[in-house]
Design a protein around this motif. Structure first.
Motif, short mmCIF file in Angstrom:
data_model
loop_
_atom_site.label_atom_id
_atom_site.label_comp_id
_atom_site.label_asym_id
_atom_site.label_seq_id
_atom_site.Cartn_x
_atom_site.Cartn_y
_atom_site.Cartn_z
N ALA A 22 -2.62 -23.36 8.53
CA ALA A 22 -3.09 -23.99 9.77
C ALA A 22 -2.70 -23.13 10.97
O ALA A 22 -3.51 -22.88 11.85
N SER A 23 -1.47 -22.65 10.97
CA SER A 23 -1.02 -21.80 12.08
C SER A 23 -1.79 -20.49 12.12
O SER A 23 -2.17 -20.01 13.19
N MET A 24 -2.02 -19.92 10.94
CA MET A 24 -2.76 -18.65 10.88
C MET A 24 -4.19 -18.85 11.38
O MET A 24 -4.75 -18.00 12.06
N PHE A 25 -4.76 -19.99 11.03
CA PHE A 25 -6.10 -20.36 11.44
C PHE A 25 -6.17 -20.38 12.98
O PHE A 25 -7.07 -19.79 13.59
N PHE A 26 -5.18 -21.00 13.59
CA PHE A 26 -5.19 -21.08 15.05
C PHE A 26 -4.91 -19.73 15.69
O PHE A 26 -5.50 -19.38 16.71
N LEU A 27 -4.00 -18.97 15.08
CA LEU A 27 -3.75 -17.62 15.59
C LEU A 27 -5.06 -16.84 15.64
O LEU A 27 -5.43 -16.24 16.65
N ALA A 28 -5.80 -16.90 14.53
CA ALA A 28 -7.06 -16.16 14.45
C ALA A 28 -8.09 -16.71 15.43
O ALA A 28 -8.82 -15.95 16.06
N VAL A 29 -8.13 -18.04 15.57
CA VAL A 29 -9.16 -18.61 16.44
C VAL A 29 -8.87 -18.28 17.91
O VAL A 29 -9.78 -18.06 18.69
N TYR A 30 -7.58 -18.21 18.27
CA TYR A 30 -7.26 -17.85 19.65
C TYR A 30 -7.65 -16.39 19.93
O TYR A 30 -8.16 -16.07 20.99
#
Lengths: 258, 420
Positions: B98-106
């Motif tokens: 989930a955190s990696m997903f948000f890192l990538a989306v940002y």
């Protein structure tokens, strides 16, 4: 613009440290945990000693409801032999039932049993401990920021309250506890357990052993995780390198560089 | 879409393709002409697809062992961690994923902001992206509630209580959301249901997002329209596939490091304490990826206005294609916008930091200034900048130099220009 960003980051950083110092951030005691680092493993004998401290001292108040006696013989844990683990389990009386007559009965523990609970329920635990609930220890290390260092420090952090601090009955002063007041009296005294492997049971030694045991209890697959992680990352690095050179080769067909 | 008609070679292929043109689609995806100057900031689209698939697969596996019940959820998570084969691995991948997903989306969003990818003719891609981002936040928030730890419970309480700020019907809405008079078992079961549903909504929107992308084609670092196919483009396969693959592997190394060596560092210790409605944690903090919005929420003294400010901060992004009045897409040719861009990045980072701190004293003051600046950027600076800014000459194509000058390609492609 880069500079501006840098200044901001430095600003945030200093703000952060200021904040920590103003909140009297306490440095936890440190020791050489064997389970830290890329190849971190548990020290088997420390786990076995730690289990002894838990059973003989902590378990009179603290439950460990997610652990079973079989875990004691599993790989990556204290690794007692199966016979030893069976003997440990059998040394506890486990409530079972109902039997054919509809009665509950007690029998010696088996490997598949969960660790027995010191109290029937939370209310009984509170009633026996001056209103404070001794937390379940299964995931305690992960449930406290500071983790193993915090628990280790807490066990060694009992001291006389500073002048001017008045404590109620049944409340003790601990310099690592949040708010410095703890309802558990110092649980360890030199020689409170007798280690069968001849290790001197000093408070430091017991604190370290039992904290190691708690770390394993919270992360029983830590060793497997570290080992797999190392393999996975090495594999990924090799694959990434190969893909990098393939990419260079493919892109060399057109004049643009990657 | 591809300009040329595609006919399968085999007879069976042709028969099938006439009835369902899947082979035409596959051919389109392989041949898809992509600007050849895409830099590594463009690899995050592929990385995000990977993240979504990873979350769905690990999530399905977890759902086979998880029990959505207030009395058993916490126990079932520990059961997964201890007794399910490789359950610890699956759960840590899902939680850190989930955190990696948000890192990538940002990174993906800020890439779009820098290179003006949201501008005509790509507004629909951008708006779909914002909807995906909103759904991601909803899914992540509900997912964090499922382990039923202290932060799960109190985070759910705080966030759902925001709806009580709505005049007249607020309290009723909150009761309706909870399925009772407090966060309890009905709340947990509905969150689980929605947490299971939303990823598939996201998946559908991702298909639309990519479809909408394939109509005008990719934007690129110099932000000009490219002729397709031409000397300026390369076929998606193998050029972009291998480059995306390389970037994805680099990303996976970082991902693996979190999963295997610091799996709990992005979480909160309190979430390993089982939910207790009678004990409130000292600080209730959302996950790191929601902190900037949390800071905006708290920096407004009035509850209702705070909620409005927080939601506006997200929805304002949807209006971005019209708020940014500049005709030039890439910040490479917009010297002033480039500076304001980096100030915005810093502003959002500051907001994120303030969101993690107690809302008092200096922190609150800084959060308020940063909140004000956030809106100032979108509502004043961007619209005005489009008219006032003196932009640099843009090249005619990726391969051809600017009229009468030396090739600007190096500057456009160079990563330094992105960081400068």
């Amino acid at each position: 613009m880069k500079n501006l960003l840098r200044i901001l980051l430095v600003f945030i950083f200093t703000l952060n440290t200021n904040n920590l110092s103003s909140a009297e951030k306490i440095e936890y005691l440190e020791t050489d945990w064997s389970f830290k680092g890329l190849f971190g493993k548990f020290d088997r004998s420390a786990l076995q000693r730690g289990y002894q401290v838990y059973t003989e001292v902590c378990s009179s108040c603290h439950s460990m409801k997610y652990l079973s006696y079989r875990n004691l013989a599993e790989k990556g844990g204290p690794e007692f032999s199966e016979e030893e683990a069976k003997a440990i389990a059998a040394s506890f009386e486990v409530k079972d039932g109902p039997n054919a007559d509809g009665d509950m009965f007690f029998r010696p523990g088996k490997l598949s049993d969960k660790f027995i609970m010191p109290y029937e329920n939370v209310e009984a635990a509170k009633a026996a401990n001056g209103g404070a609930y001794p937390p379940d220890m299964s995931v305690l290390i992960k449930a406290r920021s500071g983790g193993a260092d915090y628990i280790y420090s807490l066990l060694l952090g009992y001291e006389d309250p500073p002048i001017g601090v008045n404590l109620d009955d049944g409340v003790y002063y601990n310099k690592y506890m949040y708010g410095n007041q703890i309802k558990m009296s110092s649980p360890l005294t030199d020689g409170i357990v007798e280690y069968s492997d001849g290790t001197e049971a000093s408070i430091q030694q017991m604190s370290k052993d039992v904290t190691t045991f708690l770390m394993w209890a919270a992360e029983p697959h830590l060793e497997a995780r570290h080992q797999m992680g190392f393999k996975a990352i090495v594999y990924l690095i090799i694959l990434t390198t190969l893909v990098y050179f393939s990419m260079k080769k493919i892109w060399s067909r057109i004049e643009t560089e990657v | 879409m591809s300009d040329h008609e595609y006919t399968p070679k085999s007879k069976a292929g042709k028969w099938f393709n006439d009835r369902l043109p899947l082979l035409t689609l596959a051919n389109h995806l392989t041949d898809y002409p992509t600007p050849k100057n895409l830099n590594y900031w463009w690899t995050f689209g592929g990385i995000l697809t990977f993240c979504l698939i990873t979350q769905i697969i690990t999530g399905l596996t977890l759902a086979m062992h998880y029990i959505a019940h207030a009395d058993m959820a916490f126990d079932s998570v520990e059961h997964i961690m201890r007794d399910v084969n490789y359950g610890w691995l699956i759960r840590y991948i899902h939680a850190n994923g989930a955190s990696m997903f948000f890192l990538a989306v940002y990174i993906h969003i800020f890439r779009s902001l820098f290179y003006g990818s949201y501008k005509a003719p790509r507004e629909i891609i951008w708006i779909i992206g914002i909807v995906i981002y909103l759904l991601m936040m909803a899914a992540a928030f509900m997912g964090y509630v499922l382990p039923w730890g202290q932060m799960s419970f109190w985070g759910a309480t705080v966030i759902t209580n925001l709806f009580s700020a709505i005049p007249l019907v607020g309290e009723g809405i909150v009761t309706w959301l909870w399925g009772g008079y407090s966060v309890d078992n009905p709340t947990l079961t509905r969150f689980f249901t929605l947490h299971y549903l939303i990823p598939f909504l996201i998946l559908g929107l991702v298909v639309l997002h990519i479809w909408a992308l394939h109509v005008p084609g990719n934007n690129n670092p110099i932000g000009i329209d490219v002729k397709k196919p031409s000397k300026d483009t390369v076929p998606f396969h193998p050029y972009i596939v291998i480059k995306d693959g390389f970037a994805l592997l680099m990303f996976m190394i970082v991902f693996a490091f979190f999963v295997f060596y610091t799996p709990n560092i992005l979480g909160h210790a309190d979430n390993y304490i089982e939910a207790n409605p009678l004990v409130t944690p000292a600080h209730i903090v959302p996950e790191w990826y929601l902190l900037p919005f949390y800071a905006i929420l708290r920096s407004v003294p009035d509850k209702l206005l705070g909620v409005i400010a927080m939601l506006s901060a997200i929805f304002i992004l949807a209006a971005l294609p019209w708020l940014d009045t500049s005709k030039i897409r890439s910040a490479v040719f917009r010297p002033l916008y480039k500076q304001f861009y980096w100030i915005l990045v810093a502003d959002v980072l500051v907001l994120g930091y303030m969101g993690a701190m107690p809302a008092e004293g200096l922190y609150l003051l800084i959060a308020r200034v940063a909140t004000a600046y956030y809106f100032l950027h979108f509502l004043v600076i961007l619209p005005v900048l489009g008219f006032k800014e003196k932009t640099l000459p843009i090249p005619l194509s990726i391969t051809e130099p600017v009229l009468g000058g030396t090739p600007n390609l190096a500057a456009a492609k160079n990563k330094e220009s992105f960081k400068a």
